[in-house]
Enzyme design. Structure first.
Site: not given
Length: 355
Positions: A178, A205, A208
């Site tokens: 998300g 994550h 990015e």
């Protein structure tokens, strides 16, 4: 010797970063949407695929995310989840993938009344069916599931517990996905603590939509891999020059050989890189980082593992470069040590390396 498309397809591949809701077949999405009365931008498979890729490449995050509203809309029943997972495994096997970790967020698939455990069981059933279907076609693939928690929501402890409970059946690890910027990994420290206590592998994550500090925080929370990590180069002074100076975060990732789950085309679509030719993956590889090649969202970005390999070859990668990245992915897989060794042997054999 240059590699042809057929050469690249035949190479064994390891895929660590692939979102289940980002990789549906266009034809399947159209069929399932019609069954529930969900309106799509097009009912022609080729046109629908083009629309999604154009949106992904537009630089507009809202347009990029539009695809996921459509895909998750049709992934709210056991039958549909099972089908999507089965087809994903079959498609990957046809593309030469011999090991895949399919990630998804169970909390995104309960709008139709399913419980979290039902979601996990439906996806796992589909994965097993896909492995069997691939075997019938003469293709060998092993696949597992990574459970995502949505980092802008508050169910991460619940999802981590779900992954822990199902680790012996199907779940190989835990992740948060998300919006990265503004939603640091530390918001979910309790979930990561639970995962560490259970010795459940974690990937996060990071690097990015946010910079190197986000990667550092992911490492602090116990990430064994970094989802994307393209912007770790921001912690390297003189990156791309002959005398780069690594900061503490980049040095940690290099020294510990933390696999970076880089997704070349997707990284362009999310502005983590400007082009395949200028993608940080090349210099990170040359510096010795454990770079791996991944798809992220096959439908949304219009990619495949063979396509990503091909793009890197066009940018100057050799067969040896592809082999090194694939071996890094194999040794970074959330598998038992012995299984990773077996995977490495299959890769070496597929690349024609004498054992």
């Amino acid at each position: 010797m240059s590699l042809t498309h057929d050469d690249i397809v035949s190479l064994p591949k390891v895929l660590l970063h692939d979102h289940l809701d980002g990789g549906l077949r266009p034809s399947t999405l159209i069929e399932l949407a019609a069954e529930i009365g969900h309106e799509l931008p097009s009912t022609d498979p080729d046109e629908l695929a083009r629309i999604f890729v154009n949106n992904a490449n537009s630089g507009d995050l809202v347009r990029y995310l539009e695809a996921f509203a459509h895909t998750t809309a049709v992934m709210q029943t056991e039958d549909n989840l099972r089908r999507v997972a089965r087809e994903a495994v079959v498609d990957l096997a046809e593309d030469g993938v011999i090991y895949a970790e399919l990630r998804y967020a169970p909390e995104q698939h309960v709008a139709g009344g399913l419980g979290l455990q039902q979601v996990v069981e439906a996806v796992q059933a589909g994965i097993q069916e896909g492995i069997g279907e691939a075997a019938e076609a003469g293709r060998v693939i092993r696949a597992g599931a990574l459970l995502d928690a949505m980092r802008h929501l508050d169910r991460s402890e619940e999802i981590a517990a779900l992954a822990i409970v199902n680790r012996d059946r199907c779940c190989v690890g835990f992740d948060i996905a998300g919006p990265e910027l503004g939603f640091p990994a530390s918001n979910h420290a309790a979930a990561f603590t639970a995962a560490r206590a259970a010795h459940l592998p974690v990937t996060i994550h990071a690097g990015e939509a946010d910079g190197a500090d986000s990667v550092g925080e992911a490492l602090f929370q116990g990430a064994r891999r970094i989802g994307h990590g393209a912007r770790i180069h921001e912690d390297i002074e003189g990156f791309g020059t002959e005398e780069p100076v690594l900061g503490l975060i980049a040095r940690h990732a290099l020294d510990q050989q933390i696999p970076l789950e880089l997704c070349p085309t997707s990284n362009l679509h999310t502005a983590a890189a400007t082009s395949i030719e200028d993608h940080p993956i090349h210099d990170l590889r040359d510096l010795g980082f454990a770079v791996t090649v991944n798809t992220d969202n096959r439908l949304v970005s219009g990619v495949s593992m063979s396509g990503e390999f091909g793009a890197l070859v066009e940018a100057g990668w050799t067969k040896e470069d592809l082999l090194e990245a694939t071996l890094s992915a194999a040794w970074g897989a959330f598998l038992p040590y012995e299984a990773r060794g077996d995977l490495a042997e299959l890769i070496l054999e597929g690349y024609g390396v004498d054992l």
